[in-house]
Design a protein around this motif. Structure first.
Motif, short mmCIF file in Angstrom:
data_model
loop_
_atom_site.label_atom_id
_atom_site.label_comp_id
_atom_site.label_asym_id
_atom_site.label_seq_id
_atom_site.Cartn_x
_atom_site.Cartn_y
_atom_site.Cartn_z
N PHE A 40 22.65 -8.48 5.50
CA PHE A 40 22.79 -7.16 6.10
C PHE A 40 24.22 -6.84 6.50
N ASP A 41 25.17 -7.72 6.18
CA ASP A 41 26.59 -7.42 6.37
C ASP A 41 27.18 -6.75 5.14
N PHE A 42 26.42 -6.63 4.06
CA PHE A 42 26.91 -6.10 2.79
C PHE A 42 26.09 -4.89 2.39
N MET A 43 26.72 -3.96 1.70
CA MET A 43 26.06 -2.68 1.39
C MET A 43 24.98 -2.78 0.31
N LEU A 44 25.18 -3.59 -0.71
CA LEU A 44 24.19 -3.65 -1.79
C LEU A 44 22.83 -4.16 -1.32
N PRO A 45 22.75 -5.28 -0.59
CA PRO A 45 21.43 -5.70 -0.11
C PRO A 45 20.79 -4.70 0.86
N ILE A 46 21.62 -4.04 1.69
CA ILE A 46 21.07 -3.05 2.61
C ILE A 46 20.48 -1.88 1.82
N THR A 47 21.20 -1.42 0.79
CA THR A 47 20.72 -0.29 0.00
C THR A 47 19.42 -0.62 -0.72
N ILE A 48 19.34 -1.81 -1.29
CA ILE A 48 18.12 -2.23 -1.98
C ILE A 48 16.95 -2.33 -0.99
N PHE A 49 17.23 -2.88 0.19
CA PHE A 49 16.18 -2.99 1.20
C PHE A 49 15.74 -1.62 1.70
N GLN A 50 16.69 -0.69 1.86
CA GLN A 50 16.35 0.67 2.29
C GLN A 50 15.44 1.34 1.28
N MET A 51 15.77 1.20 0.00
CA MET A 51 14.93 1.83 -1.04
C MET A 51 13.54 1.22 -1.06
N ALA A 52 13.46 -0.10 -0.94
CA ALA A 52 12.15 -0.76 -0.93
C ALA A 52 11.35 -0.36 0.30
N LEU A 53 12.00 -0.25 1.45
CA LEU A 53 11.31 0.13 2.67
C LEU A 53 10.81 1.56 2.60
N CYS A 54 11.63 2.47 2.07
CA CYS A 54 11.19 3.87 1.91
C CYS A 54 10.00 3.97 0.98
N LEU A 55 10.04 3.23 -0.13
CA LEU A 55 8.93 3.24 -1.06
C LEU A 55 7.67 2.66 -0.42
N LEU A 56 7.82 1.57 0.30
CA LEU A 56 6.68 0.92 0.95
C LEU A 56 6.05 1.84 2.00
N VAL A 57 6.86 2.47 2.82
CA VAL A 57 6.32 3.34 3.88
C VAL A 57 5.66 4.58 3.28
N SER A 58 6.28 5.18 2.26
CA SER A 58 5.66 6.38 1.67
C SER A 58 4.35 6.02 0.97
N ARG A 59 4.27 4.86 0.32
CA ARG A 59 3.01 4.43 -0.31
C ARG A 59 1.95 4.11 0.73
N LEU A 60 2.37 3.53 1.85
CA LEU A 60 1.42 3.22 2.92
C LEU A 60 0.85 4.51 3.52
N VAL A 61 1.72 5.50 3.74
CA VAL A 61 1.25 6.78 4.26
C VAL A 61 0.32 7.45 3.25
N TYR A 62 0.66 7.37 1.96
CA TYR A 62 -0.20 7.95 0.92
C TYR A 62 -1.56 7.26 0.90
N PHE A 63 -1.56 5.92 1.04
CA PHE A 63 -2.82 5.18 1.06
C PHE A 63 -3.70 5.61 2.24
N LEU A 64 -3.05 5.84 3.40
CA LEU A 64 -3.81 6.22 4.58
C LEU A 64 -4.31 7.67 4.53
N LEU A 65 -3.52 8.56 3.89
CA LEU A 65 -3.88 9.97 3.88
C LEU A 65 -4.55 10.44 2.59
N ARG A 66 -4.71 9.54 1.64
CA ARG A 66 -5.35 9.91 0.36
C ARG A 66 -6.77 10.41 0.53
#
Length: 102
Positions: A40-66
């Motif tokens: 988390f001191d470097f930009m590339l791992p943070i960016t990849i983790f941010q994208m994965a977290l956004c995808l995970l949260v949006s899919r979780l919300v979709y699963f709950l509200l489907r």
């Protein structure tokens, strides 16, 4: 002067202009967790983790509200609100770790 991930030099030239030079001493990616680097001191791992977290949260919300027929776009917007300053972004350690100002 050393600030954050690099070295900053501030000087005034002969004509009175302020000259600021910034040398970035850090790479975009880390050597790895096993080599002693914090990813988390470097930009590339943070960016990849941010994208994965956004995808995970949006899919979780979709699963709950489907069951009530909510579209994926609305779930993505709600996931962004949950991760943004209106939701988890209010937690200071979460915000500074996953969404650093740099």
């Amino acid at each position: 002067m050393s600030i954050g991930n690099g070295t900053v030099s501030i000087a005034v030239d002969r004509e009175g202009n302020l000259v600021v030079c910034v040398k970035n001493d850090r790479l975009s990616g880390s050597k790895g967790l096993w080599m002693g680097d914090n990813p988390f001191d470097f930009m590339l791992p943070i960016t990849i983790f941010q994208m994965a977290l956004c995808l995970l949260v949006s899919r979780l919300v979709y699963f709950l509200l489907r069951p009530i027929g909510t579209h994926k776009f609305i779930c993505s917007v709600l996931g962004g609100i949950l991760l943004g300053p209106s939701g988890l972004g209010r937690i200071e350690t979460f915000k500074l770790t996953l969404f650093p100002p740099r």
